[in-house]
Every structure is written in structure tokens, then in C-alpha cells.
Design an enzyme around this catalytic site. Structure first.
Site, PDB file in Angstrom:
ATOM      1  N   HIS A   1      -6.331  -1.992  15.176  1.00  0.00           N
ATOM      2  CA  HIS A   1      -6.720  -3.252  14.546  1.00  0.00           C
ATOM      3  C   HIS A   1      -7.436  -4.196  15.507  1.00  0.00           C
ATOM      4  O   HIS A   1      -8.084  -5.146  15.073  1.00  0.00           O
ATOM      5  CB  HIS A   1      -5.503  -3.946  13.902  1.00  0.00           C
ATOM      6  CG  HIS A   1      -4.511  -4.512  14.870  1.00  0.00           C
ATOM      7  ND1 HIS A   1      -3.313  -3.914  15.167  1.00  0.00           N
ATOM      8  CD2 HIS A   1      -4.542  -5.643  15.613  1.00  0.00           C
ATOM      9  CE1 HIS A   1      -2.646  -4.650  16.022  1.00  0.00           C
ATOM     10  NE2 HIS A   1      -3.369  -5.692  16.319  1.00  0.00           N
TER      11      HIS A   1
ATOM     12  N   ASP B   1      -2.158   3.081  14.176  1.00  0.00           N
ATOM     13  CA  ASP B   1      -2.739   1.852  14.720  1.00  0.00           C
ATOM     14  C   ASP B   1      -3.069   1.993  16.200  1.00  0.00           C
ATOM     15  O   ASP B   1      -2.846   1.081  16.993  1.00  0.00           O
ATOM     16  CB  ASP B   1      -1.813   0.652  14.492  1.00  0.00           C
ATOM     17  CG  ASP B   1      -2.518  -0.682  14.783  1.00  0.00           C
ATOM     18  OD1 ASP B   1      -3.755  -0.725  14.647  1.00  0.00           O
ATOM     19  OD2 ASP B   1      -1.840  -1.655  15.163  1.00  0.00           O
TER      20      ASP B   1
ATOM     21  N   SER C   1      -1.589  -7.644  21.281  1.00  0.00           N
ATOM     22  CA  SER C   1      -1.801  -6.335  20.659  1.00  0.00           C
ATOM     23  C   SER C   1      -2.581  -5.412  21.583  1.00  0.00           C
ATOM     24  O   SER C   1      -3.641  -5.776  22.087  1.00  0.00           O
ATOM     25  CB  SER C   1      -2.569  -6.492  19.343  1.00  0.00           C
ATOM     26  OG  SER C   1      -1.781  -7.100  18.367  1.00  0.00           O
TER      27      SER C   1
END
Length: 445
Positions: free
Chosen positions: A105, A135, A209
Site C-alpha cells: 500500500h 501487502d 508502514s
């Protein structure tokens, strides 16, 4: 409770990619029984392996069809046809020559990816491959003599182990936070298709992230991926993708450009209280159906068998079995311990590659469906299509259908079933029930 996701090796690659695992004992006591006064030595070791990532992508503004009419359009000339979106994230260096792992992402659909190393140098990055199901993504920068991180065996971590998270929260730059491992094997969170999350109370915020979660030897435990929060900030419930899963996915992306998972070919269910009384065993995974010409069929598995272990490791539930099979990879030979007729037997299976069967239906114009194991998922939505206007999204799972012919809901888990139910129907003749994360949605098509 409302969820907000802060969208916070093979031998041939041994020289190029640092996917070496350090299996020495974890530090769970201070050296020489002294109290640890600082994590600085660990941080200094890891910081050169963590990078900051900046992405840019151009997004088209989707306008209602009537605005294409010159009369109406003149009143909305100020609406931009395109807009630029920028995002910040983190990544972890896994090879001296520039391979970096991050979250999918973070880099998904980005037209431009820029990497900043710990010493302030700036590099343009190339996308090598992505795996939305976990992911994860791999990017590469053109340089040499980087300092790759060392992996640890994530199956060895324990709840209570101390962990450090290193990333780029809120674009502040390299930041370190400390906490513990709060939980392991979290596979029912509803974020990714394949989950085996490490849960931690280590502060993980937007921008973290793709960053590193490390142990007290500076070894990679996992890649920070998401948080559960009402506000979007850290509430002490963060999730990291375990290093063993990261190793499998990154190796596959670099060598093949895609991830080829293992497939056993069974429909399964967990052992609940009723099944426990019926079968006389309180753990394992029950086989409800064996697919023809599958690895399971060739190994001799039967409906009614209960798989209790894979390669000597106990099977907890269906989700954990699915993960084990998928990440052992296609063509792997595995030993299955099976409970059958009140006794244990051992069978050997050679896993086949998980393949997606793809279908397009007239009634679902603009939608591409794919068979993924025992699920049917939307993998593609045509922009500006009726399907998009109806609210269908990539990643939605179709779980039930009701038509003017059936007049009742029918559960589906295969493309064959969906094709049969929707064949020959016209627009408005059917309702579909979708699963999106932990939501159930009904749409008339």
C-alpha cells in the site's frame, strides 16, 4: 469498535540478497544479569538498513456521466480532471545492491518512488513486484554497498519479547519506538487475504508502514503494516508481517516477478465443540471435500480426515493451515499427520501451484472474478463501469447470490457456481452478497 487501518532464500540469491536468518537464542535477559540502560547500540546497528519512501501518483477524478453534457459541464469547469497524491512510508534494505522490502500500500499505483537512505542520499526507485494478498512489495535502487538487515526466524518469537519499531512516522524522519510482542499468529484480523500477523504495542503510526520491527539483536522480526485505531493514531494495537512470510514473498518477487503459492486442494472447517464430540479430537482441521486431480487427492486424503500437523508442526485452525500450505510453495513435498478412523496416519503430498481461474459475466460488466482457493474474489474493476458506480471494489469476495429464479440466498465458493446462477440473467435480476473486510454488503446487479 470502528476499525481504521493506518496504511501505516533461494541458494542462487544468497550472494545478492541478505535473507540469511540468524537462529541464535533471543536475548530475554540482560547480559551479565545487568539492567539494559540503552537500546542505542541496537538502533545504530539497524538504522542504516531502514529507508524513508516518498511516492507520487496521479489520480483521475471520476465525474457523473451527466457532467459530460456541455450544458451541465459549464457549471463544473473548476473541478480538476486529475489530482496528485503524495504519500510517505518506510522500507527495509535486504541486499547490498539495492533491493528493499516495503508494504504494497506504500507503493501501489505510484508513478514515482523516491528513497532516502539514513545518510540523507536520495534515489529514484524501480518497482520490482507486489503481492497485495500479503501487502508486501519489493523496490530497487541503483547503488552498492548498502547495509542489509539480518532476518530472524519469526516462528521463534514469544509473547512478551521486547521489540523496537523503526520507521518514518508522520514524515518526521527516522524514529524508534519500543514495546513488546503482544500476540502472535493473528490470522483473523481482516486486513489482508493471507495473515499471520505479529501484534505489538510498540508505537506504529502513519508513515511507519514498511518499516522494521526488530528484536534486541537488531534482527528483523517483521515488517510494520497496520494499526487498529479510532483516531488513526497509535492505540497500542499494531500489526507486523512476520519475517518468515516476508522472506518467502520477497524471494518469489525477485526471482519470478510474482508469488507462486502452494495449493493442497481441500475444502476445510475448524474443529468446533460439535465436531470434537463427533470425531473424538479437539484440534486440527476437518477436510470437507477433496478436489479432483489435486495434491490432496494424489496423496490419498479423504473427506472426513482431520489434518493435525504439517511437517511435524501442529495445525491450530483452517487459517493457519492455509498459510502453512501457501508459504511452503508450489512443488514442495510435505508430510501430513492425519487423524482417520480413530488413529493417526502419515501421508506425503507434493503441493501444486495455486492458480486463479478467471471469469467475466455479461451481467457483471466491467468486473473480473478470480477463483482463489475456496473463494471467489473481484480482482479487477473497469473504471467508470456500471460495476464501479454500483460500489463494487477490487478485493470484494462474493459469498452468496439471490436471483429471480432462485428467490432465496445461495452460498457460493466457486466460479462454476456463480456462472451457473447468473447465466442468462439481465440487469436487475440478481442480488449479490459481498464480504469486504469485516463488512457484509448487498448489491443489486
Amino acid at each position: 469498535m470502528k476499525k481504521i487501518l493506518a496504511i501505516a532464500i533461494s541458494t542462487s540469491l544468497a550472494l545478492a540478497i541478505n535473507l540469511k536468518t540468524d537462529n541464535s537464542n533471543f536475548i530475554r535477559q540482560a547480559p551479565n544479569k545487568n539492567v539494559v540502560l540503552s537500546y542505542a547500540p541496537i538502533v545504530k546497528k539497524v538504522i542504516p538498513s531502514v529507508v524513508n519512501i516518498s511516492t507520487t501518483k496521479v489520480v483521475k477524478t471520476i465525474l457523473p456521466n451527466f457532467l459530460n453534457d456541455p450544458f451541465f459541464g459549464q457549471f463544473f469547469n473548476s473541478i480538476p480532471k486529475k489530482r496528485v497524491e503524495r504519500a510517505l512510508g518506510s522500507g527495509v534494505i535486504i541486499s547490498k545492491d539495492g533491493y528493499i522490502v516495503t508494504n504494497n500500500h506504500v507503493v501501489s499505483d505510484a508513478q514515482k518512488i523516491v528513497v532516502f537512505t539514513h545518510d540523507g542520499k536520495k534515489y529514484k526507485a524501480k518497482l520490482i513486484g507486489t503481492d497485495p494478498k500479503t501487502d508486501l512489495a519489493v523496490i530497487k535502487i541503483e547503488t552498492k554497498d548498502l547495509k542489509p538487515i539480518t532476518f530472524t526466524d519469526s516462528s521463534e518469537i514469544e509473547v512478551g519479547d521486547i521489540a523496537l519499531a523503526i520507521g518514518n512516522p508522520f514524515g518526521l524522519g527516522e524514529t524508534v519506538t519500543q514495546g513488546i510482542i503482544s500476540g502472535i499468529n493473528r490470522n483473523k484480523v481482516g486486513i489482508n487475504e493471507y495473515e499471520n500477523f505479529i501484534q505489538t504495542d510498540t508505537a506504529i503510526n502513519p508513515g511507519n508502514s514498511g518499516g522494521a520491527l526488530v528484536d534486541l539483536k537488531g534482527r528483523l522480526i517483521g515488517i510494520n503494516s497496520a494499526i487498529i485505531s479510532r483516531s488513526g493514531g497509535n492505540n497500542g494495537v499494531g500489526f507486523a508481517i512476520p519475517s518468515n512470510m516476508v522472506k518467502f514473498v520477497t524471494t518469489s518477487l525477485i526471482t519470478n516477478g510474482k508469488v507462486v503459492r502452494g495449493y493442497l486442494g481441500v475444502e476445510i472447517s475448524d474443529i468446533d465443540k460439535d465436531k470434537k464430540a463427533l470425531y473424538g479430537i479437539d484440534y486440527g482441521v476437518l477436510i470437507n471435500k477433496v478436489m479432483p486431480k489435486s495434491a490432496a487427492n494424489e496423496a490419498g486424503l479423504k473427506a472426513g480426515d482431520i489434518i493435525v500437523a504439517v511437517n511435524g508442526k501442529k495445525v491450530k485452525d483452517g487459517a493457519s493451515l492455509r498459510n502453512k500450505i501457501a508459504f511452503l510453495g508450489a512443488n514442495s513435498k510435505i508430510k501430513l499427520k492425519v487423524f482417520r478412523d480413530n488413529k493417526f496416519i502419515t501421508l506425503t503430498a507434493k503441493l501444486k501451484p495455486l492458480q486463479q481461474l478467471i471469469s467475466k459475466l455479461d451481467i457483471l460488466k466491467g468486473v473480473t472474478l478470480a477463483q482463489q482457493g475456496d473463494k471467489v474474489v473481484i480482482i479487477k474493476i473497469k473504471p467508470k463501469s456500471i460495476a464501479q458506480l454500483l460500489g463494487l471494489k477490487k478485493g470484494d469476495e462474493i459469498i452468496a447470490i439471490k436471483t429471480i429464479k432462485t428467490a432465496k440466498w445461495i452460498k457460493v465458493n466457486s466460479l462454476e457456481e456463480i456462472n451457473k446462477l447468473l447465466k442468462g440473467l439481465k440487469s436487475g435480476d440478481a442480488l449479490i452478497q459481498l464480504k469486504r473486510g469485516d463488512e457484509l454488503i448487498i448489491v443489486q446487479i
